[in-house]
Design a protein around this motif. Sequence first.
Motif, PDB file in Angstrom:
ATOM      1  N   ALA A  54      72.366  53.188  30.023  1.00 19.77           N
ATOM      2  CA  ALA A  54      71.931  54.409  31.083  1.00 19.77           C
ATOM      3  C   ALA A  54      70.940  53.805  31.692  1.00 19.77           C
ATOM      4  O   ALA A  54      70.926  53.879  33.076  1.00 19.77           O
ATOM      5  CB  ALA A  54      71.609  55.392  30.212  1.00 19.77           C
ATOM      6  N   ALA A  55      69.867  52.966  31.148  1.00 22.85           N
ATOM      7  CA  ALA A  55      68.825  52.561  32.010  1.00 22.85           C
ATOM      8  C   ALA A  55      69.102  51.501  32.886  1.00 22.85           C
ATOM      9  O   ALA A  55      68.731  51.519  34.039  1.00 22.85           O
ATOM     10  CB  ALA A  55      67.610  52.100  31.052  1.00 22.85           C
ATOM     11  N   VAL A  56      70.093  50.718  32.694  1.00 19.06           N
ATOM     12  CA  VAL A  56      70.442  49.651  33.672  1.00 19.06           C
ATOM     13  C   VAL A  56      71.362  50.136  34.609  1.00 19.06           C
ATOM     14  O   VAL A  56      70.944  49.761  35.660  1.00 19.06           O
ATOM     15  CB  VAL A  56      71.610  48.751  32.805  1.00 19.06           C
ATOM     16  CG1 VAL A  56      72.368  47.676  33.536  1.00 19.06           C
ATOM     17  CG2 VAL A  56      70.773  47.834  31.819  1.00 19.06           C
ATOM     18  N   GLU A  57      71.892  51.242  34.468  1.00 26.76           N
ATOM     19  CA  GLU A  57      72.728  51.758  35.670  1.00 26.76           C
ATOM     20  C   GLU A  57      71.604  52.584  36.529  1.00 26.76           C
ATOM     21  O   GLU A  57      71.973  52.496  37.802  1.00 26.76           O
ATOM     22  CB  GLU A  57      73.958  52.785  35.021  1.00 26.76           C
ATOM     23  CG  GLU A  57      74.995  52.144  34.371  1.00 26.76           C
ATOM     24  CD  GLU A  57      76.200  52.696  34.422  1.00 26.76           C
ATOM     25  OE1 GLU A  57      77.317  52.092  33.826  1.00 26.76           O
ATOM     26  OE2 GLU A  57      76.328  54.179  34.659  1.00 26.76           O
ATOM     27  N   ALA A  58      71.009  53.327  36.004  1.00 23.21           N
ATOM     28  CA  ALA A  58      70.081  54.233  36.678  1.00 23.21           C
ATOM     29  C   ALA A  58      68.978  53.520  37.336  1.00 23.21           C
ATOM     30  O   ALA A  58      68.845  53.543  38.565  1.00 23.21           O
ATOM     31  CB  ALA A  58      69.177  55.266  35.804  1.00 23.21           C
ATOM     32  N   SER A  59      68.303  52.351  36.484  1.00 26.31           N
ATOM     33  CA  SER A  59      67.561  51.650  37.508  1.00 26.31           C
ATOM     34  C   SER A  59      68.084  51.158  38.663  1.00 26.31           C
ATOM     35  O   SER A  59      67.327  50.726  39.764  1.00 26.31           O
ATOM     36  CB  SER A  59      66.696  50.520  36.495  1.00 26.31           C
ATOM     37  OG  SER A  59      67.826  49.723  36.129  1.00 26.31           O
ATOM     38  N   THR A  70      58.368  46.129  33.585  1.00 28.16           N
ATOM     39  CA  THR A  70      58.182  45.715  35.068  1.00 28.16           C
ATOM     40  C   THR A  70      59.765  45.017  35.190  1.00 28.16           C
ATOM     41  O   THR A  70      60.013  44.706  36.330  1.00 28.16           O
ATOM     42  CB  THR A  70      57.378  44.604  35.128  1.00 28.16           C
ATOM     43  OG1 THR A  70      57.470  43.611  34.102  1.00 28.16           O
ATOM     44  CG2 THR A  70      55.930  45.385  35.104  1.00 28.16           C
ATOM     45  N   ALA A  71      60.590  44.968  33.918  1.00 30.97           N
ATOM     46  CA  ALA A  71      61.919  44.565  34.391  1.00 30.97           C
ATOM     47  C   ALA A  71      62.917  45.434  35.324  1.00 30.97           C
ATOM     48  O   ALA A  71      62.450  46.754  35.205  1.00 30.97           O
ATOM     49  CB  ALA A  71      62.734  44.483  33.115  1.00 30.97           C
ATOM     50  N   ASP A  72      63.434  44.934  35.981  1.00 28.41           N
ATOM     51  CA  ASP A  72      64.060  45.703  37.165  1.00 28.41           C
ATOM     52  C   ASP A  72      65.188  46.589  36.697  1.00 28.41           C
ATOM     53  O   ASP A  72      65.687  47.475  37.194  1.00 28.41           O
ATOM     54  CB  ASP A  72      64.791  45.021  38.155  1.00 28.41           C
ATOM     55  CG  ASP A  72      65.834  44.019  37.971  1.00 28.41           C
ATOM     56  OD1 ASP A  72      66.583  44.356  36.965  1.00 28.41           O
ATOM     57  OD2 ASP A  72      66.197  43.196  38.613  1.00 28.41           O
ATOM     58  N   ASP A  73      65.536  46.554  35.053  1.00 29.71           N
ATOM     59  CA  ASP A  73      66.380  47.489  34.629  1.00 29.71           C
ATOM     60  C   ASP A  73      65.675  48.190  33.436  1.00 29.71           C
ATOM     61  O   ASP A  73      66.595  48.957  32.800  1.00 29.71           O
ATOM     62  CB  ASP A  73      67.565  46.521  33.803  1.00 29.71           C
ATOM     63  CG  ASP A  73      67.014  45.668  32.796  1.00 29.71           C
ATOM     64  OD1 ASP A  73      65.737  45.739  32.513  1.00 29.71           O
ATOM     65  OD2 ASP A  73      67.993  45.042  32.288  1.00 29.71           O
ATOM     66  N   ALA A  74      64.283  48.480  33.600  1.00 27.63           N
ATOM     67  CA  ALA A  74      63.796  49.313  32.740  1.00 27.63           C
ATOM     68  C   ALA A  74      63.420  50.597  33.228  1.00 27.63           C
ATOM     69  O   ALA A  74      62.932  50.541  34.519  1.00 27.63           O
ATOM     70  CB  ALA A  74      62.505  48.544  32.235  1.00 27.63           C
ATOM     71  N   ARG A  85      61.458  47.230  43.481  1.00 26.42           N
ATOM     72  CA  ARG A  85      61.832  46.417  42.389  1.00 26.42           C
ATOM     73  C   ARG A  85      63.113  46.954  42.113  1.00 26.42           C
ATOM     74  O   ARG A  85      63.924  46.240  41.691  1.00 26.42           O
ATOM     75  CB  ARG A  85      60.702  46.683  41.291  1.00 26.42           C
ATOM     76  CG  ARG A  85      60.970  46.085  40.127  1.00 26.42           C
ATOM     77  CD  ARG A  85      60.053  46.108  38.933  1.00 26.42           C
ATOM     78  NE  ARG A  85      58.752  45.590  39.679  1.00 26.42           N
ATOM     79  CZ  ARG A  85      58.532  44.403  39.486  1.00 26.42           C
ATOM     80  NH1 ARG A  85      59.201  43.532  38.835  1.00 26.42           N
ATOM     81  NH2 ARG A  85      57.126  44.086  40.040  1.00 26.42           N
ATOM     82  N   ARG A  86      63.391  48.183  41.962  1.00 23.26           N
ATOM     83  CA  ARG A  86      64.629  48.939  41.279  1.00 23.26           C
ATOM     84  C   ARG A  86      65.598  49.430  42.568  1.00 23.26           C
ATOM     85  O   ARG A  86      66.575  50.040  42.200  1.00 23.26           O
ATOM     86  CB  ARG A  86      64.271  49.926  40.487  1.00 23.26           C
ATOM     87  CG  ARG A  86      63.563  49.550  39.202  1.00 23.26           C
ATOM     88  CD  ARG A  86      62.921  50.792  38.330  1.00 23.26           C
ATOM     89  NE  ARG A  86      62.348  50.070  37.302  1.00 23.26           N
ATOM     90  CZ  ARG A  86      61.092  49.704  37.322  1.00 23.26           C
ATOM     91  NH1 ARG A  86      60.254  50.099  38.220  1.00 23.26           N
ATOM     92  NH2 ARG A  86      60.324  49.233  36.108  1.00 23.26           N
ATOM     93  N   ILE A  87      65.116  49.326  43.711  1.00 22.66           N
ATOM     94  CA  ILE A  87      65.793  49.626  44.848  1.00 22.66           C
ATOM     95  C   ILE A  87      66.819  48.736  45.538  1.00 22.66           C
ATOM     96  O   ILE A  87      66.103  47.698  46.342  1.00 22.66           O
ATOM     97  CB  ILE A  87      64.825  50.377  46.008  1.00 22.66           C
ATOM     98  CG1 ILE A  87      63.922  51.347  45.399  1.00 22.66           C
ATOM     99  CG2 ILE A  87      65.771  51.208  47.102  1.00 22.66           C
ATOM    100  CD1 ILE A  87      62.832  51.910  46.098  1.00 22.66           C
ATOM    101  N   ASP A  88      68.072  48.618  45.367  1.00 21.40           N
ATOM    102  CA  ASP A  88      68.857  47.692  45.777  1.00 21.40           C
ATOM    103  C   ASP A  88      70.255  48.094  45.887  1.00 21.40           C
ATOM    104  O   ASP A  88      70.973  48.448  44.844  1.00 21.40           O
ATOM    105  CB  ASP A  88      68.918  46.487  44.744  1.00 21.40           C
ATOM    106  CG  ASP A  88      69.699  45.144  45.307  1.00 21.40           C
ATOM    107  OD1 ASP A  88      70.584  45.609  46.285  1.00 21.40           O
ATOM    108  OD2 ASP A  88      69.686  43.905  44.908  1.00 21.40           O
ATOM    109  N   PRO A  89      70.614  48.625  47.099  1.00 18.09           N
ATOM    110  CA  PRO A  89      71.938  49.294  47.266  1.00 18.09           C
ATOM    111  C   PRO A  89      73.055  48.437  46.633  1.00 18.09           C
ATOM    112  O   PRO A  89      74.189  48.959  46.012  1.00 18.09           O
ATOM    113  CB  PRO A  89      72.140  49.636  48.748  1.00 18.09           C
ATOM    114  CG  PRO A  89      70.643  49.868  48.962  1.00 18.09           C
ATOM    115  CD  PRO A  89      69.882  48.647  48.396  1.00 18.09           C
TER     116      PRO A  89
END
Length: 762
Positions: A159-164, A216-220, A382-386
Amino acid sequence: MTEQRISRRALMIGGGVVAAWASSPARALLAQAGTAALPASVEALVAQMTVEEKAGQLTLMAATWAGGAATALNPIAATASFDEQLAEVKAGRLTGVFNGNGATMARRMQTVAMREQRLKIPLLFAADIIHGFRTVFPMPLAEAGSFEPDLAERTARAAAVEASAAGIDWTFAPMVDIARDQRWGRGIEGAGEDVLLGRMMADARVRGFQGRRGLTADDAVMSCAKHFAAYGAGEAGLDYNSVDVSERTLRDVYFPPFQAAFAAGSGTTMASFNELSGVPATANPWLLDTVLRDEWNFDGLVVSDYTGDMELIDHGFAADAREATKLAFMAGVDMSMQSGFYIAHLPDLVARGEVPMARLDQAVRRVLALKVRLGLFDNPFRRIDPKRETTRVRTKAHLALAREAGRRSIVMLKNDGDLLPLPRSGKRIALIGPFASGQQNLIGPWNVYGSDADAVDLLTGVRAALADPSLVTATAGAGVNAVLPGGIEAAVAAARAADIVVLSIGESQDMSGEAQSRTDIVVPAAQVALAEAVAATGKPIVVVLRNGRALVLDGAVRNAPAILVTWFLGSQSGPAIADILFGVEGPSARLPVSFPHATGQEPYHYDHKSTGRPNGPGELKPFKAHYRGLPNTAAFPFGHGLTYGRIEYSALGVGDGRLTASGALTVTATIANRGTRVAEEVVQLYIQDVTASITRPVRQLKAFQKIRLAAGAQQTVSFTLRHDDLTFIGLDLKPTVEPGRFRLWVAPSAEAEGVAGEFTLV
């Protein structure tokens, strides 16, 4: 006059809080710790900020650019336009938004913050990611029934991988409230009635959301343990209702899952809606400061629930918005969600000396520290990538995990005559009931980003499992709450034409979740009538329950030879249920909540007290603790669940039966599968402190193991009990352990005998 009395009282309380805060050495230490935790470049921002900009960092609002699901999940409120919200970002009056519409929205907002805001402080994007993002997993209560913390960690990780990937930094989960009244609809978000299971699931979900590579990971995503505290203890199971429990009960039952979440690294918590012994949690200094900060050394962020500070007025605790702001903020709520009270009133409260600047700076540092931990100052995007948003969601691996989690959450209550598993060929199957087919009521309550339209229904799952899909038919027979013209007649005809009936009945997803308390936790009458009519055909029936809570089962439903509790399983509902129906996998979950004999038993939980007049096993006796005509037990207790094997317990071992303060007691039992199919058994260890200075529950779960046994195999299961496992909150409200005699059970449920013995703590 009433308003004046409330105002005077609130002012006295508020003044006392300010004075206590200012004079407490802990406050100065906390402020210093907050300063030291920030990089110098971020700390320098605090000195440059105006009071209004500081209040802006403490203001979180719902995204105005949001989907319909997000809008429907919260009370209707006037909202600004997206352009107006962008203007608030530019002015530094907003710390972030929640439940927004993905990476494109987040990029536009973050770009304004980074280019046009005076101090260029990155925004924080939050969301309700309760049981999945685009891939929807079983509701948390269902998943708790797996008794597999590792599974909960894996689904939270997915869920975190998808949401991030959609730009989300922070989730308002996990809910770690212990729920012991099944009338309360919000129990679906938690882990049920047991403290040990609640602690273990809280730990697992925090680790899953936050990941093992650092925040700081982009999927956290940062987790938020909620709702602090005792939200699940509302009187009569009514959502938002008053809570009045002892401090001992708080410390024994409701606090431990929060402590587990914080120990796992959760850096935020959410104040609960309810009052606690007369003081709303959102303005409770004892709860948010004395316990959380001083006792537990929590150094993270406290956020209000949705308009929680505003609701202090309707509680009758604050006279107006200004007073509510002061009371909540000085009690320890660092960030206000949705009311707008902090941005509106904190500047004036500080200017007039009613809120110390030091307290304002402390809260701002906590917000900035959160953004630092999430890596937003290093890379606001960091987590914003369409592009990433389209590649990380609904992957084959995530959908496979959803199917696995679904089948591992299904509990088999009954299987008389080994009706299950069903054959995959040669038998005509009638799927009957309002949940037999269709893209509705699949993903369950409280999901912002998933869709029933993307989920797989029961009919599709069953047809895919059969050698000849034409052997299955689907007939609604009834609506969830309404009789369908000709529906029962059509269902009876379908049953008569079939060899086996799969009756899919229960609750719609809007009957559970927030604000969905029920006075009678039964299958709706229209569906009961359907069940009785179908049962009258004499065909073998498998009841497949769709439900968000424990239910009272009566009549044809209770008497069906086979019953599966399938909850709300998410994206892969149909295939997961079909896997169990046809024996691709055996049922392995257990009940995380007790199913009562009647609604009037609620609140009911297995670890209740004996009372001075227990009835004991056997017939009901007069002047004993039971309802008229009902034993003080569950119809299906916590921990209950059957397998496709035939499980036997034997050979209890407790060594010399003595446990010392510094030693350990090894408890063993032999578990055998005398059946012809592989089985997974949840072996549970319960104890009872027979005599203590504080009365103790009739049983308490202390450990469990899930084991897999081939047909004809057996295994010796070993548990280790230590002194600390026997801790309870004593007369002085401190943890204590007392020597004496203890009963123990290694058993398949909280009310099963299994193998039983005793030991002594010396």
